[in-house]
Design an enzyme around this catalytic site. Structure first.
Site, short mmCIF file in Angstrom:
data_model
loop_
_atom_site.label_atom_id
_atom_site.label_comp_id
_atom_site.label_asym_id
_atom_site.label_seq_id
_atom_site.Cartn_x
_atom_site.Cartn_y
_atom_site.Cartn_z
N MET A 179 -47.87 0.13 -13.44
CA MET A 179 -48.04 0.68 -14.79
C MET A 179 -47.28 2.00 -14.95
O MET A 179 -47.53 2.76 -15.88
CB MET A 179 -49.53 0.84 -15.12
N LYS A 180 -46.35 2.24 -14.04
CA LYS A 180 -45.49 3.43 -14.14
C LYS A 180 -44.32 3.11 -15.08
O LYS A 180 -44.05 1.95 -15.40
CB LYS A 180 -45.01 3.84 -12.76
N ASN A 261 -48.26 13.34 -14.29
CA ASN A 261 -48.56 13.35 -12.86
C ASN A 261 -47.63 14.34 -12.16
O ASN A 261 -46.41 14.33 -12.41
CB ASN A 261 -48.30 11.93 -12.32
N GLU A 262 -48.20 15.20 -11.32
CA GLU A 262 -47.42 16.06 -10.43
C GLU A 262 -46.39 16.94 -11.16
O GLU A 262 -45.23 17.03 -10.75
CB GLU A 262 -46.71 15.20 -9.36
N GLU A 372 -56.75 9.07 -5.61
CA GLU A 372 -55.86 8.32 -4.70
C GLU A 372 -56.26 8.55 -3.24
O GLU A 372 -55.41 8.70 -2.36
CB GLU A 372 -54.40 8.77 -4.91
C1 XIL Z 1 -47.02 5.53 -4.61
C2 XIL Z 1 -47.32 4.10 -4.24
O1 XIL Z 1 -48.39 4.04 -3.35
C3 XIL Z 1 -46.12 3.49 -3.62
O2 XIL Z 1 -46.36 2.13 -3.33
C4 XIL Z 1 -44.95 3.64 -4.57
O3 XIL Z 1 -43.83 3.12 -4.02
C5 XIL Z 1 -44.73 5.09 -4.90
O4 XIL Z 1 -45.90 5.61 -5.42
N1 XIL Z 1 -48.85 10.05 -5.88
C6 XIL Z 1 -49.07 9.19 -6.92
C7 XIL Z 1 -48.94 7.74 -6.72
O5 XIL Z 1 -49.47 9.62 -8.00
O6 XIL Z 1 -48.47 7.07 -7.86
C8 XIL Z 1 -48.05 7.43 -5.55
O7 XIL Z 1 -48.10 6.03 -5.31
C9 XIL Z 1 -48.46 8.20 -4.34
C10 XIL Z 1 -48.37 9.68 -4.59
#
Ligand code: XIL
Length: 463
Positions: A179-180, A261-262, A372
């Site tokens: 969903m990115k 995000n981030e 996460e």
């Molecule tokens: C990561 C996934 O786990 C991977 O499979 C993908 O390739 C890259 O993204 N922070 C986040 C997540 O907000 O979306 C990331 O997920 C991990 C770090």
């Protein structure tokens, strides 16, 4: 008739008779046993039912199988070829609200017919909830919360071992990447919804909460937007168009969105992303406003908007910057919750660091999403097998974070989400994103769908 004729006639009659009579030495070919027909169950209760079938000519008895799977790979105890000479048998000692399957074979001497058709019976009542399942225990709390897990569309196959564990243990899902922006946005105004739709539908169909992740993230920008050659104002319009389309598409189907995000770097500054460069520092607020407007226009006035980031418990500069962003959004009533990624290790962050970080958000009245969670045990690549000592350290660390979360005021609880549940499906081992140098065992289940001590730690955190 002379003597010779009499003897001949006698042998003729004798041999004719011996053809039609079983003398015990020569088996007489009878018609093969017909396959019985199983008919619908009757007298179904929460723990029993009556299996029925139609009698077969020549059968001396019947063999009844009862199983919880329609391929009969295992049998309900006591019902593996249970013998019965009638046309019905009572099956008892069953569990409520469960599907059972039965089939019949006819028997005559050593001869056994083929299996009948299979009858499905669902016992009545309500399924006993197993308190060793995470969501069951979390739901029974005075102040319950969602127990979430990150998923990939290809894992969601009904009836698979993965699907069974997911439905037993988890009450919320987050898409791990589908969903990115990168997978969804194939160009200006064009979208690929396939994987994201599958994930959201799975949640909706199964009564599982869906947390949507994530509208704007510097690590998931599609090439067409990275290489955008229009003006900065046109770039901003593309971002607005994307956010509006995606929030509208999933309105009413997801409960919450990570909008940005981030956005903060590890020095506590705004991260230098394409969004900051082209849209300026106000881009964050704009994105939240667009998300809110799209949801409201689609009739979803309850959508929860989250900001999500990592390492804020240990990096105080970063924490301060995140809370500055949060305050700004809050002042415009554009944020409902804060996501703490918590890609932790068995050593860090310390309990007090996590508490201080989370409590800052509680004080602002935000919903808290541990969004996460995973706990590395080999971040320095100093073990080659998962040692007992690390297992127990990881268990304690899971227990600690769950306890912290569970102690939050009811109004601040949202979800505690683990980033996958099986070690071999985790993003951590050998991750280049993380510079993780070796193997790791960061999640709650091992590669064979067996629970780890970490899972027990999670459960104990709910005590
Ligand atoms: C990561 C996934 O786990 C991977 O499979 C993908 O390739 C890259 O993204 N922070 C986040 C997540 O907000 O979306 C990331 O997920 C991990 C770090």
């Amino acid at each position: 008739m002379n003597y010779k004729q009499i003897v001949t006639a006698f042998f003729l009659v004798f041999s004719l008779l011996s053809c039609s009579k079983d003398d015990g030495n020569t088996p007489v070919p009878l018609n093969a046993l017909a396959t019985p027909f199983a008919s619908t169950a009757s007298n179904v209760t929460n723990t029993s039912f009556q299996a029925n079938w139609v009698l077969v000519p020549g059968a001396e008895s019947y063999l009844i199988d009862v199983s919880t799977d329609n391929s009969f790979s295992t049998f309900v105890t006591g019902y593996d070829a249970l013998s019965n000479s009638g046309s019905t048998v009572a099956i008892s000692g069953l569990s409520p609200a469960m599907a059972y399957y039965y089939r019949i074979r006819a028997k005559r001497g050593v001869e056994v017919s083929n299996n009948s058709n299979v009858i499905t019976v669902k016992t009545t009542g309500v399924a006993a909830e197993d308190p060793t399942f995470l969501k069951v225990k979390a739901n029974a709390l005075a102040n319950p919360f969602f127990v979430g897990v990150a998923v990939k569309a290809q894992q969601l196959n009904t009836g698979s071992a993965y699907d069974v564990v997911l439905k037993n243990e988890f009450s919320s899902i987050t898409a791990e990447y589908e969903m990115k922006m990168d997978p969804i946005s194939t160009g200006s105004g064009t979208y690929n919804w396939v994987a994201a739709d599958k994930i959201v539908k799975y949640g909706n169909d199964n009564g599982i909460n869906v947390h949507a992740h994530v509208l704007v993230w510097h690590n998931a920008v599609p090439n067409w937007l990275k290489d955008f050659s229009g003006t900065d104002a046109e770039f901003a319009l593309e971002v607005k168009k994307y956010i509006t389309a995606v929030v509208t598409h999933f309105a009413g189907k997801v409960k919450s969105w990570d909008v940005v995000n981030e956005a903060v770097d590890d020095n506590g500054n705004m991260r230098n992303t394409v969004f900051l460069t082209k849209m300026g520092p106000n881009y964050i607020k704009d994105c939240y406003q667009w998300a809110r407007d799209a949801a409201n226009a689609a009739g979803d006035t309850n959508l929860l908007l989250f900001y999500n980031d990592y390492a804020t418990s240990t990096n105080i500069n970063k924490q301060n910057k995140v809370f500055a962003i949060v305050d700004d959004l809050k002042a415009s009533n554009l944020i409902d919750g804060l996501g703490f990624q918590m890609h932790n290790t068995y050593l860090s962050p310390a309990k007090t660091q996590m508490e201080a970080d989370i409590n800052r958000a509680v004080a602002k009245g935000l919903k808290i999403h541990v969004s996460e969670l995973d706990i590395q045990v080999n971040q320095n690549n100093d073990i080659t097998t998962f040692t007992n000592e690390r297992k127990l350290a990881q268990k304690d660390k899971y227990k600690e974070i769950v306890k912290i979360y569970n102690a939050l005021p009811a109004a601040n609880k949202y979800a505690l989400t683990v980033w996958g549940f099986k070690d071999n499906e985790s993003w951590i081992p050998y991750s280049t994103d993380l510079n993780h140098p070796g193997n790791d065992w960061p999640l709650l289940y091992d590669n064979n769908f067996e629970i780890k001590s970490a899972h027990t730690g999670f459960l104990e955190g709910l005590d």
